[in-house]
Design an enzyme around this catalytic site. Structure first.
Site, mmCIF file in Angstrom:
data_model
loop_
_atom_site.group_PDB
_atom_site.id
_atom_site.type_symbol
_atom_site.label_atom_id
_atom_site.label_comp_id
_atom_site.label_asym_id
_atom_site.label_seq_id
_atom_site.Cartn_x
_atom_site.Cartn_y
_atom_site.Cartn_z
ATOM 1 N N ASP A 12 47.713 -40.354 57.874
ATOM 2 C CA ASP A 12 48.157 -41.743 57.713
ATOM 3 C C ASP A 12 48.487 -42.304 59.082
ATOM 4 O OD1 ASP A 12 48.013 -41.603 54.853
ATOM 5 O OD2 ASP A 12 49.846 -40.430 54.902
ATOM 6 N N LYS A 33 42.844 -36.048 54.220
ATOM 7 C CA LYS A 33 42.946 -37.217 53.332
ATOM 8 C C LYS A 33 42.859 -38.493 54.148
ATOM 9 C CE LYS A 33 46.315 -39.758 51.536
ATOM 10 N NZ LYS A 33 47.383 -40.357 50.718
ATOM 11 N N ASP A 60 41.512 -41.611 49.362
ATOM 12 C CA ASP A 60 42.556 -42.050 48.423
ATOM 13 C C ASP A 60 42.700 -43.567 48.486
ATOM 14 O OD1 ASP A 60 44.712 -42.108 46.699
ATOM 15 O OD2 ASP A 60 46.159 -41.427 48.199
ATOM 16 N N LEU A 61 41.796 -44.275 47.804
ATOM 17 C CA LEU A 61 41.836 -45.746 47.820
ATOM 18 C C LEU A 61 42.416 -46.311 46.527
ATOM 19 C CD1 LEU A 61 38.359 -46.561 49.437
ATOM 20 C CD2 LEU A 61 40.585 -46.339 50.542
ATOM 21 N N LYS A 62 42.686 -45.478 45.553
ATOM 22 C CA LYS A 62 43.284 -45.912 44.280
ATOM 23 C C LYS A 62 42.559 -47.143 43.744
ATOM 24 C CE LYS A 62 47.825 -43.983 45.404
ATOM 25 N NZ LYS A 62 47.577 -43.490 46.781
ATOM 26 N N HIS A 64 40.925 -49.956 41.540
ATOM 27 C CA HIS A 64 41.399 -50.624 40.321
ATOM 28 C C HIS A 64 40.771 -52.012 40.264
ATOM 29 C CE1 HIS A 64 45.202 -51.466 37.620
ATOM 30 N NE2 HIS A 64 44.066 -51.806 37.035
ATOM 31 N N ASP A 65 39.733 -52.180 39.464
ATOM 32 C CA ASP A 65 39.039 -53.470 39.353
ATOM 33 C C ASP A 65 38.206 -53.428 38.074
ATOM 34 O OD1 ASP A 65 37.768 -55.950 39.943
ATOM 35 O OD2 ASP A 65 37.803 -55.528 42.089
ATOM 36 N N ILE A 66 37.362 -54.399 37.866
ATOM 37 C CA ILE A 66 36.508 -54.345 36.675
ATOM 38 C C ILE A 66 35.536 -53.166 36.832
ATOM 39 C CG2 ILE A 66 36.710 -56.808 36.124
ATOM 40 C CD1 ILE A 66 33.923 -57.198 37.422
ATOM 41 N N PRO A 67 35.064 -52.628 35.690
ATOM 42 C CA PRO A 67 34.235 -51.419 35.764
ATOM 43 C C PRO A 67 33.045 -51.541 36.726
ATOM 44 C CG PRO A 67 34.882 -51.826 33.503
ATOM 45 C CD PRO A 67 35.375 -53.003 34.282
ATOM 46 N N THR A 126 54.762 -43.171 42.274
ATOM 47 C CA THR A 126 56.138 -42.640 42.337
ATOM 48 C C THR A 126 57.102 -43.657 42.941
ATOM 49 O OG1 THR A 126 55.524 -41.513 44.359
ATOM 50 C CG2 THR A 126 55.590 -40.187 42.369
ATOM 51 N N ARG A 187 57.212 -30.494 50.915
ATOM 52 C CA ARG A 187 57.895 -30.229 52.180
ATOM 53 C C ARG A 187 58.128 -28.730 52.322
ATOM 54 N NH1 ARG A 187 56.133 -34.200 53.214
ATOM 55 N NH2 ARG A 187 57.013 -36.101 54.046
ATOM 56 N N GLN A 196 60.472 -39.184 51.599
ATOM 57 C CA GLN A 196 60.218 -38.642 50.265
ATOM 58 C C GLN A 196 61.557 -38.282 49.634
ATOM 59 O OE1 GLN A 196 57.381 -38.664 48.889
ATOM 60 N NE2 GLN A 196 55.728 -38.313 50.346
ATOM 61 N N GLY A 216 51.407 -34.519 54.730
ATOM 62 C CA GLY A 216 51.165 -35.351 55.901
ATOM 63 C C GLY A 216 52.039 -34.963 57.057
ATOM 64 N N ARG A 217 53.159 -35.697 57.198
ATOM 65 C CA ARG A 217 53.978 -35.581 58.404
ATOM 66 C C ARG A 217 54.470 -34.175 58.771
ATOM 67 N NH1 ARG A 217 57.288 -40.557 56.330
ATOM 68 N NH2 ARG A 217 56.475 -39.564 54.442
HETATM 69 O O1 C5P Z 1 53.726 -37.473 55.236
HETATM 70 P P1 C5P Z 1 53.799 -37.105 53.786
HETATM 71 O O2 C5P Z 1 53.653 -35.612 53.558
HETATM 72 O O3 C5P Z 1 55.003 -37.682 53.090
HETATM 73 O O4 C5P Z 1 52.503 -37.778 53.149
HETATM 74 C C1 C5P Z 1 52.272 -37.726 51.785
HETATM 75 C C2 C5P Z 1 50.981 -38.406 51.475
HETATM 76 O O5 C5P Z 1 50.849 -38.503 50.067
HETATM 77 C C3 C5P Z 1 50.871 -39.819 52.004
HETATM 78 O O6 C5P Z 1 49.489 -40.006 52.331
HETATM 79 C C4 C5P Z 1 51.271 -40.686 50.839
HETATM 80 O O7 C5P Z 1 50.604 -41.918 50.838
HETATM 81 C C5 C5P Z 1 50.771 -39.858 49.676
HETATM 82 N N1 C5P Z 1 51.478 -40.102 48.431
HETATM 83 C C6 C5P Z 1 52.847 -39.926 48.282
HETATM 84 N N2 C5P Z 1 53.433 -40.134 47.070
HETATM 85 C C7 C5P Z 1 52.697 -40.533 46.051
HETATM 86 C C8 C5P Z 1 51.326 -40.710 46.182
HETATM 87 C C9 C5P Z 1 50.744 -40.480 47.407
HETATM 88 O O8 C5P Z 1 53.527 -39.540 49.214
HETATM 89 N N3 C5P Z 1 53.261 -40.701 44.899
#
Ligand code: C5P
Length: 244
Positions: A12, A33, A60-62, A64-67, A126, A187, A196, A216-217
């Site tokens: 990210d 990702k 991961d573009l999620k 969401h639109d018409i089919p 979430t 984590r 988070q 990620g981080r």
């Molecule tokens: O840096 P971190 O480990 O928090 O990154 C988590 C990744 O998962 C990010 O790309 C975030 O957009 C994604 N994500 C999230 N929670 C969600 C869905 C996706 O943290 N519910």
């Protein structure tokens, strides 16, 4: 599946930083990702670049639109090389089926030796709580809504869902042993929680039924991302988790 195939490193960050992280993780991480920030800034070519460097790519573009649109978008993303992509379960059955179809067609047209890309559904973000769900007209509980949308994804024959580590156990029971359950909010022991709130360690998330962990981080912001990746792998291996 071997454990290294279960870790997806979320990049990210801006494109140059993502490329540099990919170089530092080459030969270690199998999955990267690409979320919407990076994808929209760098174009689908970033997916091709990572594929050429030997990574699997989760886009991961999620959607969401018409089919019709979602079928086209899934097809474009898979044509660019995606090995896994996300759609919003709330887009409905026809949209979910269209995503699967677009993905399948583009994969066949790609004609490479890769596995069929996985199309997975986001259930309830979430970031939503019961009150924000009610604001958009959903009065049932978050768990009920997650279950309803996971069932819809199953009916559309999608490959699985994105879920928090807390939801993973119930979803594994619901969706069975072969579903992909992709879990962010992971984590390692002793790591910063960042923004988070309800996190699990990698071993706990796998124990709960996750098939893939998005991290990620804890990796990308570490002084040495490759060592951070190794430490997570060691944490998983030494825990003796015996995931599916
Ligand atoms: O840096 P971190 O480990 O928090 O990154 C988590 C990744 O998962 C990010 O790309 C975030 O957009 C994604 N994500 C999230 N929670 C969600 C869905 C996706 O943290 N519910």
């Amino acid at each position: 599946m071997i454990n290294v195939e279960r870790i997806i490193v979320a990049l990210d960050c801006p494109a140059d930083e993502a490329r540099s992280l990919a170089s530092r993780l080459a030969g270690k991480a199998r999955w990267l990702k690409v979320g919407m920030t990076l994808y929209y800034a760098a174009s689908p070519s970033i997916v091709r670049e990572f594929k050429e460097r030997g990574f699997k790519v989760f886009v991961d573009l999620k959607l969401h639109d018409i089919p019709h649109q979602v079928r086209g978008a899934a097809s474009s993303v898979v044509a660019a090389g995606a090995d896994m992509l996300t759609v919003h379960g709330a887009g409905g059955l026809a949209m979910l089926r269209a995503a699967a179809k677009g993905s399948e067609q583009a994969w066949q047209a790609r004609g490479d030796t890769s596995e069929r890309p996985k199309v997975i559904a986001v259930t309830v973000l979430t970031s939503m709580d019961r009150a924000s769900l009610a604001q958009v007209g959903v009065e049932r509980s978050i768990n009920e809504q997650v279950t309803l949308l996971a069932r819809l994804a199953q009916e559309a024959r999608l490959d699985g869902v994105v879920a928090s580590p807390q939801e993973a156990r119930a979803l594994r029971t619901l969706l069975g042993p072969n579903a992909a359950i992709v879990t962010p909010g992971v984590r390692p022991q002793g790591a910063s929680q960042d923004d988070q709130s309800r996190t699990a360690t990698p071993a706990e998330a796998l124990e709960n039924g996750a098939s893939h962990l998005v991290i990620g981080r804890p990796i990308t912001a570490a002084p040495n991302p490759a060592s951070a990746f190794d430490a997570i792998m060691n944490e998983i291996e030494s825990n003796g988790t015996n995931p599916r």
